[in-house]
Design a protein around this motif. Structure first.
Motif, PDB file in Angstrom:
ATOM      1  N   TYR A 187       0.832  -1.201   0.000  1.00  0.00           N
ATOM      2  CA  TYR A 187       0.000   0.000   0.000  1.00  0.00           C
ATOM      3  C   TYR A 187       0.869   1.256   0.000  1.00  0.00           C
ATOM      4  N   VAL A 188       1.945   1.241   0.771  1.00  0.00           N
ATOM      5  CA  VAL A 188       2.854   2.384   0.796  1.00  0.00           C
ATOM      6  C   VAL A 188       3.433   2.621  -0.596  1.00  0.00           C
ATOM      7  N   ASP A 189       3.823   1.547  -1.264  1.00  0.00           N
ATOM      8  CA  ASP A 189       4.356   1.682  -2.631  1.00  0.00           C
ATOM      9  C   ASP A 189       3.327   2.327  -3.563  1.00  0.00           C
ATOM     10  N   GLU A 190       2.076   1.872  -3.440  1.00  0.00           N
ATOM     11  CA  GLU A 190       1.024   2.399  -4.308  1.00  0.00           C
ATOM     12  C   GLU A 190       0.785   3.883  -4.036  1.00  0.00           C
ATOM     13  N   VAL A 191       0.707   4.256  -2.768  1.00  0.00           N
ATOM     14  CA  VAL A 191       0.503   5.665  -2.415  1.00  0.00           C
ATOM     15  C   VAL A 191       1.675   6.502  -2.908  1.00  0.00           C
ATOM     16  N   PHE A 192       2.875   5.981  -2.744  1.00  0.00           N
ATOM     17  CA  PHE A 192       4.047   6.740  -3.168  1.00  0.00           C
ATOM     18  C   PHE A 192       4.033   6.974  -4.678  1.00  0.00           C
ATOM     19  N   GLU A 193       3.758   5.928  -5.438  1.00  0.00           N
ATOM     20  CA  GLU A 193       3.827   6.046  -6.898  1.00  0.00           C
ATOM     21  C   GLU A 193       2.671   6.869  -7.471  1.00  0.00           C
ATOM     22  N   THR A 194       1.480   6.713  -6.915  1.00  0.00           N
ATOM     23  CA  THR A 194       0.305   7.360  -7.520  1.00  0.00           C
ATOM     24  C   THR A 194      -0.017   8.727  -6.935  1.00  0.00           C
ATOM     25  N   VAL A 195       0.461   8.996  -5.724  1.00  0.00           N
ATOM     26  CA  VAL A 195       0.135  10.266  -5.067  1.00  0.00           C
ATOM     27  C   VAL A 195       1.386  11.098  -4.780  1.00  0.00           C
ATOM     28  N   VAL A 196       2.325  10.524  -4.044  1.00  0.00           N
ATOM     29  CA  VAL A 196       3.463  11.318  -3.570  1.00  0.00           C
ATOM     30  C   VAL A 196       4.399  11.716  -4.699  1.00  0.00           C
ATOM     31  N   ARG A 197       4.762  10.782  -5.548  1.00  0.00           N
ATOM     32  CA  ARG A 197       5.688  11.126  -6.629  1.00  0.00           C
ATOM     33  C   ARG A 197       5.126  12.233  -7.537  1.00  0.00           C
ATOM     34  N   PRO A 198       3.855  12.161  -7.953  1.00  0.00           N
ATOM     35  CA  PRO A 198       3.308  13.271  -8.749  1.00  0.00           C
ATOM     36  C   PRO A 198       3.272  14.594  -7.985  1.00  0.00           C
ATOM     37  N   LEU A 199       2.983  14.544  -6.686  1.00  0.00           N
ATOM     38  CA  LEU A 199       2.984  15.772  -5.895  1.00  0.00           C
ATOM     39  C   LEU A 199       4.374  16.408  -5.865  1.00  0.00           C
ATOM     40  N   VAL A 200       5.387  15.565  -5.695  1.00  0.00           N
ATOM     41  CA  VAL A 200       6.761  16.084  -5.673  1.00  0.00           C
ATOM     42  C   VAL A 200       7.117  16.678  -7.030  1.00  0.00           C
ATOM     43  N   ALA A 201       6.728  16.014  -8.094  1.00  0.00           N
ATOM     44  CA  ALA A 201       7.022  16.526  -9.431  1.00  0.00           C
ATOM     45  C   ALA A 201       6.370  17.887  -9.634  1.00  0.00           C
ATOM     46  N   ASN A 202       5.156  18.046  -9.089  1.00  0.00           N
ATOM     47  CA  ASN A 202       4.439  19.316  -9.232  1.00  0.00           C
ATOM     48  C   ASN A 202       5.030  20.413  -8.342  1.00  0.00           C
ATOM     49  N   ALA A 203       5.829  19.992  -7.368  1.00  0.00           N
ATOM     50  CA  ALA A 203       6.418  20.960  -6.431  1.00  0.00           C
ATOM     51  C   ALA A 203       7.802  21.414  -6.857  1.00  0.00           C
ATOM     52  N   ARG A 204       8.256  21.002  -8.013  1.00  0.00           N
ATOM     53  CA  ARG A 204       9.568  21.432  -8.501  1.00  0.00           C
ATOM     54  C   ARG A 204       9.598  22.963  -8.668  1.00  0.00           C
ATOM     55  N   PRO A 205      10.768  23.559  -8.486  1.00  0.00           N
ATOM     56  CA  PRO A 205      10.858  25.014  -8.674  1.00  0.00           C
ATOM     57  C   PRO A 205      10.481  25.410 -10.092  1.00  0.00           C
ATOM     58  N   VAL A 206       9.843  26.553 -10.197  1.00  0.00           N
ATOM     59  CA  VAL A 206       9.461  27.061 -11.514  1.00  0.00           C
ATOM     60  C   VAL A 206      10.713  27.562 -12.224  1.00  0.00           C
ATOM     61  N   GLN A 207      10.942  27.043 -13.411  1.00  0.00           N
ATOM     62  CA  GLN A 207      12.117  27.454 -14.181  1.00  0.00           C
ATOM     63  C   GLN A 207      11.755  28.720 -14.980  1.00  0.00           C
ATOM     64  N   GLY A 208      12.640  29.632 -14.977  1.00  0.00           N
ATOM     65  CA  GLY A 208      12.331  30.832 -15.734  1.00  0.00           C
ATOM     66  C   GLY A 208      13.320  31.907 -15.472  1.00  0.00           C
TER      67      GLY A 208
END
Length: 208
Positions: A187-208
């Motif tokens: 379950y932890v793996d599933e939450v990490f892959e489907t929820v946490v990893r996308p959240l982290v990707a969306n939290a990357r610094p804005v490049q510009g």
């Protein structure tokens, strides 16, 4: 999380032999087991003494009342994640913390915390012990993890205590406290892959 604030429980000296610190761990472990089994309402000083294999005087040298005993024990919980892992990446850190959190809630400590939730409605001292103990440790570990990620340039500033930060553990807490469904590695793996990893990707610094 950084080390949580430590509550100093009330102590009284009752004379006789001095307190033996070597018994503290045994007694605390017995308290956690009993809380998980019978809850706050069913816990008695006699039961703690019997479970720990010590005399009642040994218990009363440490705590005057059942509330003192439970408050002190709660304030010590979750030390396994007091110093969060540093894997070199925010994803690795969060995945490791999630595993530590799940190990904690699946332990007698997690069962003990669940068992005292009903009593918190009429025991303000228990609420305070939970807030300055396990909850503070949990929050501080995540805060340190986000701060390190920000320093490495992996995430934008200000994520600590954000909705993004809360969402990384929300499903784990929901299973632990509400649904009672299994909290395992799959379950932890599933939450990490489907929820946490996308959240982290969306939290990357804005490049510009």
């Amino acid at each position: 999380m950084l080390a949580a604030q430590r509550m100093e429980p009330p102590r009284t000296s009752r004379g006789g032999r001095p307190r033996d610190p070597s018994r503290d761990g045994v007694i605390r472990a017995a308290i956690l087991r009993l809380l998980a089994e019978v809850g706050y309402g069913g816990l008695t000083m006699d039961a703690v003494a019997a479970e720990a294999g010590v005399g009642k005087a040994t218990i009363y040298r440490r705590w005057r009342t059942k509330q003192d005993l439970v408050v002190d024990t709660i304030s010590e919980l979750n030390q396994a994640i007091a110093e969060p892992p540093d894997t070199g990446s925010v994803e690795g850190d969060l995945r490791q913390i999630m595993s530590l959190v799940v190990a904690t809630v699946n332990s007698p400590a997690g069962g003990a915390i669940r068992s005292i939730l009903p009593a918190m409605q009429y025991q303000p001292a228990l609420v305070e012990a939970f807030r300055t103990g396990p909850l503070a440790v949990w929050r501080a570990a995540y805060a340190q993890t986000w701060a390190r990620a920000e320093a490495r340039g992996e995430v934008r500033p200000g994520l600590d205590q954000s909705v993004t930060a809360e969402a990384t553990t929300a499903l784990l807490v929901q299973r632990w406290l509400l649904t009672g469904e299994p909290l395992d590695a799959a379950y932890v793996d599933e939450v990490f892959e489907t929820v946490v990893r996308p959240l982290v990707a969306n939290a990357r610094p804005v490049q510009g």
